[in-house]
Every structure is written in structure tokens, then in C-alpha cells.
Design an enzyme around this catalytic site. Structure first.
Site, PDB file in Angstrom:
ATOM      1  N   ASP A   1      49.600  -7.537  41.344  1.00 44.70           N
ATOM      2  CA  ASP A   1      49.665  -7.155  39.935  1.00 44.70           C
ATOM      3  C   ASP A   1      48.468  -7.686  39.151  1.00 44.70           C
ATOM      4  OD1 ASP A   1      50.827  -9.752  40.427  1.00 44.70           O
ATOM      5  OD2 ASP A   1      51.358  -9.792  38.303  1.00 44.70           O
ATOM      6  N   GLU A   2      48.106  -6.953  38.114  1.00 45.24           N
ATOM      7  CA  GLU A   2      47.133  -7.380  37.100  1.00 45.24           C
ATOM      8  C   GLU A   2      45.835  -7.909  37.708  1.00 45.24           C
ATOM      9  OE1 GLU A   2      50.174  -8.614  33.510  1.00 45.24           O
ATOM     10  OE2 GLU A   2      49.582 -10.179  34.922  1.00 45.24           O
ATOM     11  N   VAL A   3      45.318  -7.190  38.714  1.00 42.92           N
ATOM     12  CA  VAL A   3      44.078  -7.609  39.364  1.00 42.92           C
ATOM     13  C   VAL A   3      42.895  -7.282  38.456  1.00 42.92           C
ATOM     14  CG1 VAL A   3      42.618  -7.357  41.398  1.00 42.92           C
ATOM     15  CG2 VAL A   3      45.110  -7.162  41.611  1.00 42.92           C
TER      16      VAL A   3
ATOM     17  N   HIS B   1      45.324 -13.181  40.173  1.00 42.20           N
ATOM     18  CA  HIS B   1      46.125 -14.361  39.832  1.00 42.20           C
ATOM     19  C   HIS B   1      45.872 -15.502  40.821  1.00 42.20           C
ATOM     20  CE1 HIS B   1      48.728 -13.053  36.496  1.00 42.20           C
ATOM     21  NE2 HIS B   1      48.683 -11.849  37.041  1.00 42.20           N
TER      22      HIS B   1
END
EC number: 3.2.1.52
Length: 834
Positions: free
Chosen positions: A323-325, A261
Site C-alpha cells: 500500500d501507498e508506495v 512504508h
């Protein structure tokens, strides 16, 4: 005997007086004892404030004046005096740290707290008592309250990256949290779409990374349009906000989004990202948004960023996300691959774990603790002191606690307030449709899955408001926040055994919605229920005294629309819309008229139910009708449905024999062509409950307001095989087209009807249904009467356009005149009005 009767009458009279004077406190206190009578507030009352909370004096005085009409003078002191309102700290109280005692007698008001935050919590309760609907202005009912929170962490997160909110808006948000005894404001300051905190050692993070638009390093996104959009907070402004929050008993936890992100970072400083020839996309469709783990210089950069964050934020935790790498970047990066080989790693989760262990050491260097989303538990152990935020679901909180980590419960399925609040409202849907009642139902401690010691690791609860779709309408951030945060406050504060939805809803609607209005919050009011039966629409307001207005042309009611006062006789119920109005700024979503279910069932046994219902009174016209099976809630969506048949005068119209689960949101299409009022209609279907679990649902049968002519759709753009162009031909509003590439100037989508269609209006919608992602920004719609020659219709406005044909239409075409600056484009079925 007469004397006894008189005493009983007096007692009952006084009891009713006490009961009638509802205090409606949210969150609900631990113990409340009300007595008859009230303290009469002097015209200018003296407020005594303990020296330990003197920094909050101005806030206390201003808030009492604004919310309770109490005009006061403030003096410092440590002793309660007659006819005063005193706020004192008593560290020897036998209460938890944030606990307080509030006492109102004829001598005055005394609030004593175990700590400064305890006193401020008691202060918020006093403000609520003074602003309760039943409490006479200028008085405070005699009451004794002993109160303390269930959880030490009661937080709320606001994302200021996707949409930027100025300093005043953030301070307002903090005020509203304080009014609900929340104690942590989680400030999500960085993400792909904007870096919002000044870092003096890296000025381009805000000089470049805080802005998006034409000529900027970041493309437009999330409604920012073809203009320069963004902003950031200077370090001085951040320190002012931190002090502002501290005066109100709120701690601020900053969040730095790493290693994923991070498009705003890599756009401003490209060298921070991985150098690869393979361009992979994150789950949000972003590219080049991951820090290079194998670049040693990056840890020096992170050291300087975290140092400056620690200087701005005194709170004990810094949230570093995780998160959400998009780990696929590392798989193609020479430096990351070399590091994996050096360390003997076999997968990129281990590389992620390496990154976070290094970050933890940097955070510790500056005398702070690390917090992160639950994904940071993957790939290896992290520091036992790292605080885990379980956002992906309750099971992730269970996993975190079992691994020995202090854990904050923030499951998206209940506490992500960017989720839509009903099927027809704006917002995300990937986790759940989350209204206030659903949010209130959340229980943070899964007692059946954790030992008593593990349960103690659940340190608290938190909500989150991601801002992708908060750009419109005006003040939507407030609409999405309240009253759901009011529910969250009670989850975090009140005893588990005291939680009761009906009781909470009563306090909320009797007094607390007005308090929200007094605070200046443009909250979401509760919608009415409108039921059609036998030619009459009957509306039930959501609570006593609610004002309901309606429109008869299918439009959203306004505050100038007709006032509902009695049942409405009509056959054209489909055109009516109803809405609750609270004040100039506050209303509910508009709702359509519902018809009563044509069938229902409820069972908890393993059994087969053969249902046969006469549904003649529910059918009143020719048209396309949809049969839906709607579970009462998630827990009751068990069982399968098959052999669904519709009969007209005992003649089969259509049957569906396939077996479908109740969980599948079954929606069946029927065509009625020979309706007359003498016909009889029967619906038959079979429900099989294969397990001894609750299966309960309403079966609804409604006529579509739209035409559904046979259509063929083609496009210049390549489709995503999972979301093919054929989805634009099925007239299912939940399915849609996704392209595999962004749209560009010259792209088109063509809808060609088998036979020309007579319509008063055709609405052309792009983007994902219900929320505007992947919309057409630049373009127009055109239409043809012969399939060859086209006339120009509306230009697209926020992804939508309409045409108003004067003759039967053969074709409709979307013409795109510019990129939408997103990874792809989405399109929906036409809405063809008769």
C-alpha cells in the site's frame, strides 16, 4: 375453565421467566432454544476435554474460573458424563468447520464442535451465558444452541510499529479477540517507524530499525519524544505468542511492509533503498522509504526474511502489504529505470507488479500464500491464490472479486478503528467518523454488484487499528478497539438477516459491557445526551443504569464530579459537560450540552422547500452565532441550500445568497449585537432537492464560546499554498496552517490583533485539528500588551500552550526552540476565552 386459566397463567409465568433471563450473547448465535430451569454447577465440577484440544485445557479452566466463577478439575476424555461440563470434537457433525452445538440440561453441559476451533467457539458462548447479567451465579440456564459463522475469516489487525506494544499486551489483545469468536490476528510488524520482528540473518533490522530518538537512525515520531523509544519481539517470543493464540483458536498472520512504508529497513540498511538525487515524500511525509526494485540483491534479502517469517508463523498466509508506495523514487533511480527499459514497461505500476510477482514466488517457495492490500492489483495480474485486502473502500473489494481473487473486506470508512468515534475525540478523520453504530452497519457482501459466484469470493471481514495516535491517553488502544470489535464480531459471525442495531445495543449494554470490564478492557462507554431548552438541561443516559456525572466549569468530568439525578435549571448551559462512568477505568467521552434544532426537513422528492422558522426561543445573548446544516447520515446529504437569512424584529441582520450543497457541511457566521428578551428572530432559507433521493437534516444555531477579534498572522516559515497562513485568521476550527518545511529553532508565528483584546485565557494549539500530527514539540508562547514588549507564557505540552493575560493583549507569538522531527508543522486558530 378454571383449570385452563390456571394452566395459561403457569405457562405465561414460565415464559416470562425464560424471557427475563437474557443471555445477551455476542456475536448472536444462529439458533437458540431456551427452556425453564437451570443446571446447578457442583462446587468443584469436572470438566472433560477432548484429547484433540488438550493444549487448551489450562485456558479453558482459567477462563471459566475468572469469567464465570466456575471452580473445576480437568480430565481428558471423549464421553460426556452426568454433572460434568464436556468439550468434545465430533468431525461427523453436519455443521460448517467452526460450528458447534451447546446443550445444557439437568445432566450437565455438553459442547460439541465440528473441529477444535468449533469447540472453542462453543466454549466462548458458554462463558458468556454464565456471565450474563440475568443468570444467577452457580447456575447455567437450560438451553440448546446450534451455531456456526457466516464468514470463514474474521480478523483484526494491530499495528505495533508506530507504537510498540509488549508481549503481554499482545496476548491480552488475542484473549479479547478469542472471546468474540474472531479467528485471525493480523500482526502489522513492520513499517516506517519501527521493525518489530527479530530477523537473525539481518540483525540491524532490530538493532537499529526497532528504535527511534536522538542518535538513532529513525527520528522521533508519533509522540515518542526526545528519548530512545521502541522495542521488538525475539523469535522465541513470537513463537510463544503464536502458540498462545493457537490455544485460543486464533491464527496469526504476520505482515511485512514492502516495498513502501520501509523507512525502518532503509535506515538500518541504506543500500536496500533507491539511490537518487531527488528526495520525494510518501503520503505520510516519509523519505527514502521504498525498496529498490531494480537491485537484484534485494530479492535475496527478501528470501531470507520471508524464510525466517515462515519458520515463526505456521499460518498459510504472509501479508506483504503493497500500500501507498511512493513510486516517484523508482522514476529517479538508475537501477529501477534500467529494469523498466529492459522489461519494456511504460509506468511504475508495472514495476510494482514485477516486484510482487517475484515476492509471490518467494512466499510460495516456503509453502505459504501471499496476501496484500488492494493496490497490488495495479500494474498487471498477480497470482490467483493471492488474498486481497480491500481497505480503500467497498469498490476495491468488488474489483478484487471480479478479478477472481479471494477477498477480505476491511474498508477504512467502516472498519478502521483508528478513526475518531465522534467529532471531538482523538483519532483520524480521513475515512469517516466511525462510532460503534456505524461500524455495525457495514455489510461485507455488495450483492447488487457481484454475481453469486463472485460473492463467494468475499471470504471474510476484518478490522484494523493503526497506532499513530495510540500513544496517549493511557490504554487508548483498548478505548479505540472496544466495543467496536464487539460489533465487528457480529458482522463476521451472525446471519445477515439477524443483524439489528437495537437488538445488538440491548445485548451489549445489558450484559456485554460488564463482560468487557471483567476481561480487563478499558473500553469506550457510550456518552449521554444533554439537551438545553427554556432554561433547563435535561440529560438522557445512554442505557438503563448508566451513571452520568457533570462539571459546571467547562472541564471534563471526573469520577469525583457531581452525579446527575434530575434536570438542571441554568442559563449558563455552555459551561456544562457530561460524561458516563462505568468503573474506575472506563468512561465515555465528555459531551457538551446541545440545543434542539431550530429547523429540520425531510424529503425524497424533487422539490423546492422554502423554510421560515421563528427561532426566538433559541437565542439568549449577544455574540457570534454559527448556523450549521447537519444531514441525518451520509445517505440523506442530498440537495442544495441557498438564500439563508436571519431577521431581528423583521429587520434583516445578514443574508447568504450563494448556493451550497448539503454535503459541504455548510457553516454560516452571524453576529447578534442588540439582543434583548423582547426581540423576535426569524430564520429563512431555501432547500432544493434536485434528485429523487432522500434529503434530511437538522439545522442548529449555537453561540460561539470564544471571541473572534480581527487578527493578522505572520510567520518565519514558508506556507503550503493549500493551507496558507490566512487560515489562522478565519476562526474556523476545521481549517489550519501547514508549513512547507519542518519547524526549527528560532522559527515563530505572530498573531497581531487590530485592537487589544480582553481575555481571561488564550489557548494556542498546533497540529492538525483533533489529532496531534505536525505539532510543536519544543517551544513556548509569549504575549504582548503593546505589540513590542513580550512576556513568556507556557511552554508547549504535546503541541498546546496557554496564556492568562492580566490586561488587554495586542499580540501573541509562538516561539519554536527545536525541530518537531516531522515533514512540516501545522498551526490552528487561537481559542480566545472572554
Amino acid at each position: 375453565m378454571k383449570k385452563s386459566i390456571l394452566l395459561i397463567a403457569i405457562f405465561l409465568s414460565s415464559l416470562s421467566t425464560i424471557q427475563a433471563q437474557k443471555l445477551d450473547i455476542i456475536p448472536k448465535p444462529v439458533k437458540v432454544e431456551q427452556k425453564e430451569g437451570a443446571f446447578i454447577i457442583p462446587s468443584t465440577v469436572q470438566i472433560i476435554v477432548d484429547k484433540k484440544i488438550q493444549k487448551s485445557s489450562d485456558y479453558i479452566k482459567a477462563s471459566l474460573l475468572k469469567n464465570a466463577g466456575i471452580n473445576s478439575t480437568v480430565t481428558a476424555g471423549d464421553t460426556h458424563k452426568k454433572n460434568t461440563i464436556s468439550f468434545l470434537v465430533d468431525e461427523k457433525m453436519s455443521l460448517p468447520n467452526e460450528g458447534y452445538k451447546l446443550s445444557v440440561t439437568k445432566k450437565g453441559v455438553l459442547v460439541k464442535g465440528k473441529s477444535v476451533s468449533g469447540v472453542l467457539n462453543g466454549f466462548q458462548t458458554l462463558v458468556q451465558i454464565c456471565s450474563a447479567k440475568d443468570v444467577k451465579k452457580g447456575t447455567i440456564p437450560f438451553v440448546k444452541i446450534e451455531d456456526y459463522p457466516r464468514f470463514e475469516w474474521r480478523g483484526m489487525m494491530l499495528d505495533v510499529s508506530r507504537q510498540f506494544f509488549d508481549k503481554q499486551t499482545v496476548e491480552n489483545y488475542i484473549d479479547w479477540l478469542a472471546a468474540h469468536k474472531m479467528n485471525v490476528f493480523h500482526w502489522h510488524l513492520t513499517d516506517d517507524n519501527g521493525w518489530r520482528a527479530e530477523i537473525k540473518s539481518m540483525p540491524d533490522l532490530t538493532k537499529k530499525g526497532a528504535w527511534r530518538g536522538p542518535g538513532e537512525v529513525l527520528l522521533p515520531s508519533y509522540g515518542s519524544g526526545n528519548k530512545r523509544y521502541g522495542g521488538f519481539y525475539t523469535q522465541e517470543e513470537i513463537k510463544e505468542v503464536v502458540a498462545y493464540a493457537q490455544d485460543r483458536g486464533i491464527s496469526i498472520m504476520p505482515e511485512i511492509e514492502i516495498p513502501g512504508h520501509s523507512r525502518a529497513v532503509t535506515a538500518a540498511y541504506p543500500e536496500i533503498g533507491c539511490v537518487t538525487t531527488q528526495e520525494t515524500k510518501s503520503v505520510q511525509g516519509e523519505v527514502k522509504n521504498v525498496w529498490c526494485v531494480g537491485r537484484e540483491e534485494n530479492y535475496q534479502i527478501l528470501d531470507s526474511i520471508i524464510r525466517e517469517f515462515s519458520e515463526m508463523f505456521p499460518f498459510e498466509y504472509i501479508h506483504v502489504a503493497g500500500d501507498e508506495v511512493n513510486r516517484a523514487n523508482w522514476e529517479h533511480c538508475p537501477k529501477c529505470k534500467a529494469l523498466m527499459e529492459k522489461e519494456g514497461y511504460t509506468d511504475t505500476f508495472q514495476l510494482q507488479n514485477y516486484f510482487f510477482k517475484r515476492v509471490e514466488k518467494i512466499v510460495e517457495k516456503y509453502h505459504r500464500k501471499t496476501a496484500g492490500w488492494n493496490e497490488i492489483l495495479k500494474g498487471g495480474e498477480v497470482n490467483p491464490n493471492t488474498l486481497i485486502f480491500a481497505w480503500q473502500g467497498i469498490n476495491y473489494g468488488i474489483e478484487s472479486a471480479k478479478k477472481g481473487h479471494s477477498t477480505i473486506m476491511i474498508p477504512g470508512q467502516y472498519l478502521y478503528f483508528d478513526m475518531a468515534q465522534s467529532e471531538n475525540e482523538r483519532g483520524h478523520r480521513w475515512a469517516a467518523i466511525t462510532d460503534t453504530k456505524r461500524a455495525y452497519s457495514f455489510e461485507p457482501i455488495p450483492t447488487d454488484d457481484l454475481t453469486s459466484d463472485e460473492q463467494k469470493l468475499i471470504k471474510g471481514v476484518q478490522g484494523a487499528l493503526w497506532s499513530e495516535y495510540l500513544d496517549r491517553p493511557t490504554r487508548f488502544v483498548e478505548y479505540q478497539s472496544y466495543p467496536r470489535i464487539s460489533a465487528l464480531s457480529e458482522i463476521g459471525w451472525s446471519k445477515k438477516e439477524d443483524k439489528n442495531w437495537d437488538d445488538f445495543y440491548g445485548r451489549l449494554t445489558h450484559s456485554h459491557l460488564q463482560r468487557l470490564a471483567n476481561l480487563g478492557i478499558a473500553f469506550r462507554d457510550f456518552p449521554p445526551t444533554a439537551i438545553y431548552k427554556s432554561g433547563t438541561i435535561t440529560v438522557t443516559p445512554p442505557y438503563e443504569g448508566a451513571i452520568v456525572r457533570y462539571d459546571t466549569q467547562g472541564n471534563e468530568p471526573t469520577k469525583e464530579s457531581a452525579l446527575y439525578t434530575k434536570p438542571i435549571e441554568t442559563r449558563d448551559y455552555e459551561n456544562y459537560m457530561f460524561r458516563t462512568f462505568f468503573n474506575e477505568d472506563v468512561a465515555s467521552p465528555a459531551v457538551k450540552v446541545e440545543k434542539l434544532p431550530v429547523a429540520t426537513w425531510s424529503t425524497s422528492k424533487i422539490e423546492v422547500l422554502n423554510v421560515s422558522e421563528n427561532i426566538s426561543e433559541h437565542i439568549d445573548k449577544n455574540g457570534i452565532w454559527y448556523l450549521t446544516f447537519n444531514p441525518k447520515d451520509e445517505a440523506t446529504s442530498n440537495g442544495v441550500i441557498r438564500a439563508v437569512s436571519l431577521f431581528e424584529n423583521d429587520t434583516l441582520i445578514q443574508t447568504f445568497s450563494d448556493e451550497k450543497t448539503l454535503k459541504s457541511k455548510l457553516r454560516l457566521r452571524f453576529v447578534i449585537e442588540n439582543y434583548n428578551e423582547r426581540n423576535t428572530y426569524r430564520l429563512d432559507f431555501t432547500v432544493e432537492n434536485k434528485e429523487a433521493k432522500e434529503s434530511s437534516a437538522n439545522v442548529n444555531f449555537n453561540c460561539s464560546p470564544y471571541l473572534e477579534p480581527e487578527v493578522k498572522v505572520t510567520s518565519s516559515m514558508a506556507e503550503n499554498p493549500k493551507f496558507p497562513i490566512s487560515k489562522l485568521e478565519d476562526y474556523n476550527i476545521e481549517t489550519y496552517l501547514r508549513t512547507d518545511v519542518p519547524c526549527a529553532n528560532g522559527d515563530w508565528i505572530l498573531y497581531t490583533f487590530t485592537n487589544p483584546v480582553t481575555s481571561s485565557k488564550i489557548d494556542v494549539l498546533t497540529g492538525i485539528p483533533h489529532h496531534p500530527r505536525f505539532i510543536v514539540n519544543d517551544g513556548y508562547v509569549e504575549y504582548s500588551y503593546n505589540g513590542i514588549d513580550f512576556e513568556k507564557g507556557d511552554i508547549f505540552d504535546y503541541g498546546n500552550a496557554s496564556i492568562y493575560p492580566k490586561k488587554p493583549v495586542k499580540a501573541v507569538r509562538i516561539m519554536i526552540t527545536g525541530t518537531n522531527n516531522e515533514p512540516l508543522m501545522a498551526g490552528q486558530d487561537l481559542r480566545i476565552n472572554p
